[in-house]
Design an enzyme around this catalytic site. Structure first.
Site, short mmCIF file in Angstrom:
data_model
loop_
_atom_site.label_atom_id
_atom_site.label_comp_id
_atom_site.label_asym_id
_atom_site.label_seq_id
_atom_site.Cartn_x
_atom_site.Cartn_y
_atom_site.Cartn_z
N PHE A 14 -8.06 -8.00 12.05
CA PHE A 14 -8.44 -7.31 12.00
C PHE A 14 -9.82 -6.76 10.92
O PHE A 14 -11.74 -7.42 11.24
CB PHE A 14 -8.57 -6.29 12.78
CG PHE A 14 -9.87 -5.16 13.01
CD1 PHE A 14 -10.92 -5.49 13.67
CD2 PHE A 14 -8.62 -3.90 12.25
CE1 PHE A 14 -11.27 -3.72 13.68
CE2 PHE A 14 -9.78 -2.50 12.61
CZ PHE A 14 -10.84 -2.78 13.42
N VAL A 15 -9.37 -6.46 10.34
CA VAL A 15 -10.15 -6.19 8.47
C VAL A 15 -11.03 -7.98 8.33
O VAL A 15 -11.94 -7.98 7.82
CB VAL A 15 -9.94 -5.58 7.67
CG1 VAL A 15 -10.40 -5.38 6.52
CG2 VAL A 15 -8.76 -4.11 8.86
N ALA A 37 -2.57 -21.56 9.80
CA ALA A 37 -3.73 -22.08 10.14
C ALA A 37 -4.00 -24.14 9.45
O ALA A 37 -2.78 -24.54 8.83
CB ALA A 37 -4.69 -21.11 9.22
N ASN A 39 -4.85 -26.35 6.85
CA ASN A 39 -5.23 -26.63 5.82
C ASN A 39 -6.36 -27.41 6.02
O ASN A 39 -6.54 -28.55 6.16
CB ASN A 39 -3.88 -26.98 5.20
CG ASN A 39 -3.65 -26.18 4.26
OD1 ASN A 39 -3.40 -24.95 4.34
ND2 ASN A 39 -2.38 -26.53 3.67
N ALA A 70 -0.36 -7.96 5.65
CA ALA A 70 0.88 -7.26 5.22
C ALA A 70 1.15 -6.92 6.71
O ALA A 70 1.30 -7.58 7.15
CB ALA A 70 0.11 -5.29 4.79
N ARG A 71 2.85 -6.02 6.13
CA ARG A 71 3.20 -6.12 7.34
C ARG A 71 3.36 -4.76 7.61
O ARG A 71 3.27 -3.68 6.87
CB ARG A 71 5.18 -6.59 6.90
CG ARG A 71 5.37 -6.06 8.26
CD ARG A 71 7.58 -5.49 7.88
NE ARG A 71 7.98 -6.04 9.35
CZ ARG A 71 8.32 -4.88 9.95
NH1 ARG A 71 7.95 -4.08 9.27
NH2 ARG A 71 9.16 -5.58 10.84
N TYR A 140 6.31 2.54 5.46
CA TYR A 140 5.19 1.51 5.69
C TYR A 140 4.38 1.91 4.60
O TYR A 140 4.80 1.56 3.72
CB TYR A 140 4.58 1.27 6.76
CG TYR A 140 2.89 0.95 6.48
CD1 TYR A 140 2.80 -0.39 6.20
CD2 TYR A 140 2.14 2.01 6.87
CE1 TYR A 140 1.87 -0.55 6.42
CE2 TYR A 140 0.53 1.36 6.93
CZ TYR A 140 0.41 0.68 6.63
OH TYR A 140 -0.57 -0.36 6.35
N LYS A 144 4.28 0.03 0.37
CA LYS A 144 2.69 -0.14 0.10
C LYS A 144 1.91 1.09 -1.46
O LYS A 144 1.64 0.69 -2.26
CB LYS A 144 1.37 0.85 1.10
CG LYS A 144 0.79 0.15 2.37
CD LYS A 144 0.65 -0.92 2.02
CE LYS A 144 -0.22 -1.80 2.89
NZ LYS A 144 -0.80 -3.03 2.38
#
Length: 321
Positions: A14-15, A37, A39, A70-71, A140, A144
């Site tokens: 999203f970000v 993905a 490469n 991240a998780r 979480y 972080k």
């Protein structure tokens, strides 16, 4: 600034999608890293993230890493040991990437953390600031916070310039989870019993976050700093519902229910966490980044919600057709 070369992890999230778009629009070169993905040129498939993930090919000729992967926080975590799972991805994998980046000659590492490091709720009239003592309240947020501390130690050890960003709730085109559910309910005319709630919550449009991340990656004074971000205009839950309804062009069906009754219903239905999110306050001050780096959010809350509503409407239309 055009000579700077970026590595963006979580580039297809999203970000990450918004950040890569912003980099492209500014003519800034970047390599996109994602877990799965093909490469290709400037796309790197990193696989699952842990303390052993190899990054050398992705870090070649990179000046700045912006680490988004991240998780993420989930409401009903099914991991046998959630903290261990969060640490594996958010701490061990992050430090592994940062250490390899330092060894590869990368100059700066921008880490996207979370406002949950500061805590779950702010005191009315006292927004969170960077100097507040950390108060992470779930696995979480703990992961972080531990990652932040490990990165700062690594930066002191290696000279890698670490910049930490703690965003609140991020919304915008492509948003998922709770904000998407809120869009669906307002769009469908679902009655929202929030009109009597006078809380305040900071929001951050994804385009504003992308803009701030690029500034944090390139401004000399950002090295070694931590920044809190928001759109600059905290809203109550009722104000947010009203603004979303206006952006979507649908009737606002918000109505008033006393807070004590909402809390009673939440206990009966075992929805305390959901009601706490809707009725509690979480406000941040972005004064440090605006004063120190001269950052100004390019999008207002109304503009961000309008762009989000346009995306949601297109998405809903396609789903129907």
């Amino acid at each position: 600034m055009s000579a700077i070369r970026f590595l963006v992890t979580g580039a297809n999230g999203f970000v990450g999608t918004a950040l890569c778009q912003a980099l492209t629009e500014r003519g800034l070169g970047y390599r996109a890293a994602m877990r799965h993905a093909t490469n290709e040129a400037d796309i790197y498939s990193c696989g699952e993230l842990d303390g052993d993930t190899p990054w050398a090919p992705a870090l070649h000729d990179i000046d700045v890493v912006i680490h988004l992967a991240a998780r993420v926080h989930v409401m009903r975590d099914k991991a046998a040991d959630p903290l261990a799972a969060f640490r594996r991805t958010n701490v061990e994998a992050t430090v592994n990437l940062a250490r390899q980046a330092a060894n590869a000659g990368v100059r700066r590492f921008v880490f996207v953390s979370t406002i949950k490091v500061n805590g779950e709720h702010s005191v009315p009239g006292k927004p969170f600031v960077e100097s507040d003592a950390a108060a992470p309240d779930d696995p979480y947020a703990v992961s972080k916070w531990e990652a932040e501390q490990a990165l700062l130690r690594l930066g002191a050890e290696t000279g890698l310039e670490v910049v930490i960003v703690r965003p609140p709730l991020v919304y915008g085109p492509g948003v998922r989870a709770n904000f998407l559910q809120l869009l669906r309910r307002v769009h469908s005319g679902w009655p929202m019993p929030l009109k009597a709630i006078t809380n305040k919550r900071s929001l951050l449009f994804v385009g504003n976050l992308a803009d701030a991340l690029i500034l944090c990656a390139t401004h000399d004074e950002a090295a070694g700093e931590t920044y809190l971000l928001d759109d600059g205009n905290a809203l109550s839950s009722s104000e947010l519902v009203t603004a979303i309804a206006r952006s979507l062009g649908v009737p606002n069906r918000d109505f008033a229910v006393p807070l004590w009754l909402l809390n009673t219903a939440a206990r009966v239905l075992r929805r305390q966490a959901m009601v706490e999110r809707l009725t509690g306050s979480l406000v941040v001050s972005n004064q440090k980044i605006t004063t120190q780096l001269g950052w100004r959010a390019p999008f207002t809350v109304d503009e961000g919600l309008r762009l989000t509503a346009q995306w949601y409407t297109r998405r809903a239309t396609k789903a129907i057709s």
